[in-house]
Write a protein that holds these residues in place. Sequence first.
Motif, mmCIF file in Angstrom:
data_model
loop_
_atom_site.group_PDB
_atom_site.id
_atom_site.type_symbol
_atom_site.label_atom_id
_atom_site.label_comp_id
_atom_site.label_asym_id
_atom_site.label_seq_id
_atom_site.Cartn_x
_atom_site.Cartn_y
_atom_site.Cartn_z
ATOM 1 N N TYR A 145 0.836 -1.202 0.000
ATOM 2 C CA TYR A 145 0.000 0.000 0.000
ATOM 3 C C TYR A 145 0.867 1.248 0.000
ATOM 4 N N PHE A 146 0.301 2.367 -0.409
ATOM 5 C CA PHE A 146 0.965 3.669 -0.326
ATOM 6 C C PHE A 146 0.244 4.451 0.756
ATOM 7 N N ASN A 147 0.694 4.319 1.992
ATOM 8 C CA ASN A 147 0.008 4.955 3.119
ATOM 9 C C ASN A 147 0.875 4.871 4.368
ATOM 10 N N TYR A 148 0.383 5.487 5.475
ATOM 11 C CA TYR A 148 1.066 5.380 6.763
ATOM 12 C C TYR A 148 1.243 3.910 7.119
ATOM 13 N N PHE A 149 2.376 3.546 7.720
ATOM 14 C CA PHE A 149 2.572 2.174 8.189
ATOM 15 C C PHE A 149 1.482 1.841 9.192
ATOM 16 N N ASP A 150 0.754 0.764 8.935
ATOM 17 C CA ASP A 150 -0.431 0.446 9.739
ATOM 18 C C ASP A 150 -0.157 -0.522 10.884
ATOM 19 N N GLY A 151 1.106 -0.839 11.143
ATOM 20 C CA GLY A 151 1.440 -1.719 12.256
ATOM 21 C C GLY A 151 1.318 -3.200 11.949
ATOM 22 N N ASP A 152 1.008 -3.534 10.701
ATOM 23 C CA ASP A 152 0.809 -4.929 10.316
ATOM 24 C C ASP A 152 2.160 -5.615 10.067
ATOM 25 N N VAL A 153 2.667 -6.305 11.088
ATOM 26 C CA VAL A 153 3.969 -6.975 10.985
ATOM 27 C C VAL A 153 3.887 -8.150 10.006
ATOM 28 N N ASP A 154 2.751 -8.818 9.980
ATOM 29 C CA ASP A 154 2.594 -9.981 9.101
ATOM 30 C C ASP A 154 2.679 -9.592 7.625
ATOM 31 N N HIS A 155 2.210 -8.384 7.291
ATOM 32 C CA HIS A 155 2.323 -7.905 5.907
ATOM 33 C C HIS A 155 3.788 -7.767 5.515
ATOM 34 N N PHE A 163 5.294 6.711 3.365
ATOM 35 C CA PHE A 163 4.139 5.901 2.920
ATOM 36 C C PHE A 163 4.527 4.656 2.129
ATOM 37 N N ALA A 164 5.778 4.236 2.259
ATOM 38 C CA ALA A 164 6.200 3.019 1.558
ATOM 39 C C ALA A 164 7.140 2.203 2.443
ATOM 40 N N ALA A 165 6.881 2.182 3.761
ATOM 41 C CA ALA A 165 7.807 1.511 4.696
ATOM 42 C C ALA A 165 7.990 0.014 4.396
ATOM 43 N N PRO A 166 6.909 -0.764 4.205
ATOM 44 C CA PRO A 166 7.119 -2.205 3.941
ATOM 45 C C PRO A 166 7.886 -2.438 2.633
ATOM 46 N N TYR A 167 7.458 -1.755 1.567
ATOM 47 C CA TYR A 167 8.078 -1.891 0.247
ATOM 48 C C TYR A 167 9.543 -1.480 0.288
ATOM 49 N N SER A 168 9.805 -0.327 0.905
ATOM 50 C CA SER A 168 11.153 0.201 0.992
ATOM 51 C C SER A 168 12.078 -0.777 1.730
ATOM 52 N N ALA A 169 11.565 -1.399 2.786
ATOM 53 C CA ALA A 169 12.363 -2.357 3.560
ATOM 54 C C ALA A 169 12.798 -3.524 2.674
ATOM 55 N N THR A 170 11.879 -4.028 1.840
ATOM 56 C CA THR A 170 12.233 -5.183 0.994
ATOM 57 C C THR A 170 13.251 -4.790 -0.070
ATOM 58 N N LYS A 171 13.176 -3.552 -0.571
ATOM 59 C CA LYS A 171 14.110 -3.123 -1.610
ATOM 60 C C LYS A 171 15.499 -2.838 -1.028
ATOM 61 N N VAL A 225 -3.385 11.504 1.183
ATOM 62 C CA VAL A 225 -3.135 10.174 1.728
ATOM 63 C C VAL A 225 -4.072 9.970 2.915
ATOM 64 N N GLN A 226 -4.979 9.008 2.794
ATOM 65 C CA GLN A 226 -5.940 8.743 3.867
ATOM 66 C C GLN A 226 -5.287 7.878 4.934
ATOM 67 N N ARG A 227 -5.445 8.267 6.197
ATOM 68 C CA ARG A 227 -4.930 7.446 7.267
ATOM 69 C C ARG A 227 -5.816 6.211 7.450
ATOM 70 N N ALA A 228 -5.275 5.163 8.056
ATOM 71 C CA ALA A 228 -6.016 3.949 8.408
ATOM 72 C C ALA A 228 -6.883 3.446 7.252
ATOM 73 N N PRO A 229 -6.239 2.837 6.233
ATOM 74 C CA PRO A 229 -7.027 2.274 5.139
ATOM 75 C C PRO A 229 -7.890 1.120 5.660
ATOM 76 N N PRO A 230 -9.116 0.955 5.095
ATOM 77 C CA PRO A 230 -9.962 -0.133 5.570
ATOM 78 C C PRO A 230 -9.338 -1.473 5.206
ATOM 79 N N PRO A 231 -9.635 -2.529 6.003
ATOM 80 C CA PRO A 231 -9.067 -3.835 5.666
ATOM 81 C C PRO A 231 -9.540 -4.316 4.295
ATOM 82 N N HIS A 232 -8.791 -5.280 3.698
ATOM 83 C CA HIS A 232 -9.133 -5.783 2.364
ATOM 84 C C HIS A 232 -10.587 -6.241 2.312
ATOM 85 N N GLY A 233 -11.276 -5.876 1.249
ATOM 86 C CA GLY A 233 -12.655 -6.318 1.059
ATOM 87 C C GLY A 233 -13.663 -5.327 1.601
ATOM 88 N N THR A 234 -13.185 -4.295 2.350
ATOM 89 C CA THR A 234 -14.088 -3.288 2.887
ATOM 90 C C THR A 234 -14.257 -2.171 1.864
#
Length: 206
Positions: free
Chosen positions: A19-29, A73-81, A185-194
Amino acid sequence: ALLPGGLDMLILNHIGHSYFNYFDGDVDHIRKLLETNFLSYVAMTVTALPMLKESEGNIVVVSSVAGKAPGPFAAPYSATKFALDGFFSSLRHEFIIENVNVSITLCILGYIDTGKLNATGARGLRRVAPSPKEECALEIIRSGALRQHELHYPPGIVNGMLLLRGLAPGFLDTLIRSNIVVENVQRAPPPHGTRVPPAGSPGSGR
Ligand SMILES: NC(=O)C1=CN([C@@H]2O[C@H](COP(=O)(O)OP(=O)(O)OC[C@H]3O[C@@H](n4cnc5c(N)ncnc54)[C@H](OP(=O)(O)O)[C@@H]3O)[C@@H](O)[C@H]2O)C=CC1
Ligand SMILES: CC(C)CCC[C@@H](C)[C@H]1CC[C@H]2[C@@H]3C(=O)C=C4C[C@@H](O)CC[C@]4(C)[C@H]3CC[C@]12C
């Protein structure tokens, strides 16, 4: 067992959805994204290496400016790169020390015209002209065949950013933030499917 025709070039390009947003705390992602964007690259390199040694071939790793100079807004992606740079730039040293004639090319790409950024919801980016995907693909293959250590594409923007990062990193960070419209950039994106609230409703960030 080696394939009968051999293997000349391994291009590692795939990425999992983020996602392109604030890091949402989802470690599993982060864990899953590292599996797709980083660990699978290592696994495929290990599997392909006997064939690449045979052909004195090329490994091409597709990364991003977010893997050298992260924006918000790209913390997970940036970490992998960043992980790709650490692993493959270290491995390149070892190949050179051991005279393993397999080249490693790390591709640092800017914004490419694949139409994916909008789909990801990156409305917060100010108008940065995207570079053409066809020329990008050609440059990726060429840099691998020429056994370059890094590809910077588009060269002007990427070289400029990396040069500025060395000279004045704080100023580069300010410049990167100024290219993002935080209000979009909207904070707290709704979970998938919402369902996402329609544009114009309170808090929809238009
Ligand atoms: N577009 C841009 O502006 C930029 C792109 N880059 C880099 O360029 C590369 C390509 O990006 P782009 O084309 O935009 O990305 P896309 O999201 O458009 O494409 C990603 C591809 O990876 C595939 N994929 C996803 N998960 C897996 C999996 N588990 N196993 C196998 N394949 C998988 C997808 O297949 P499927 O659709 O079937 O799921 C899809 O074809 C990436 O490394 C990206 O980081 C770097 C900077 C900027
Ligand atoms: C200051 C400008 C000249 C350049 C800044 C450009 C920055 C902000 C651009 C360049 C590369 C872009 C990221 C990218 O490569 C692909 C993805 C994957 C997707 O799943 C989520 C969005 C994400 C993280 C993009 C986010 C925005 C990035 C960091």
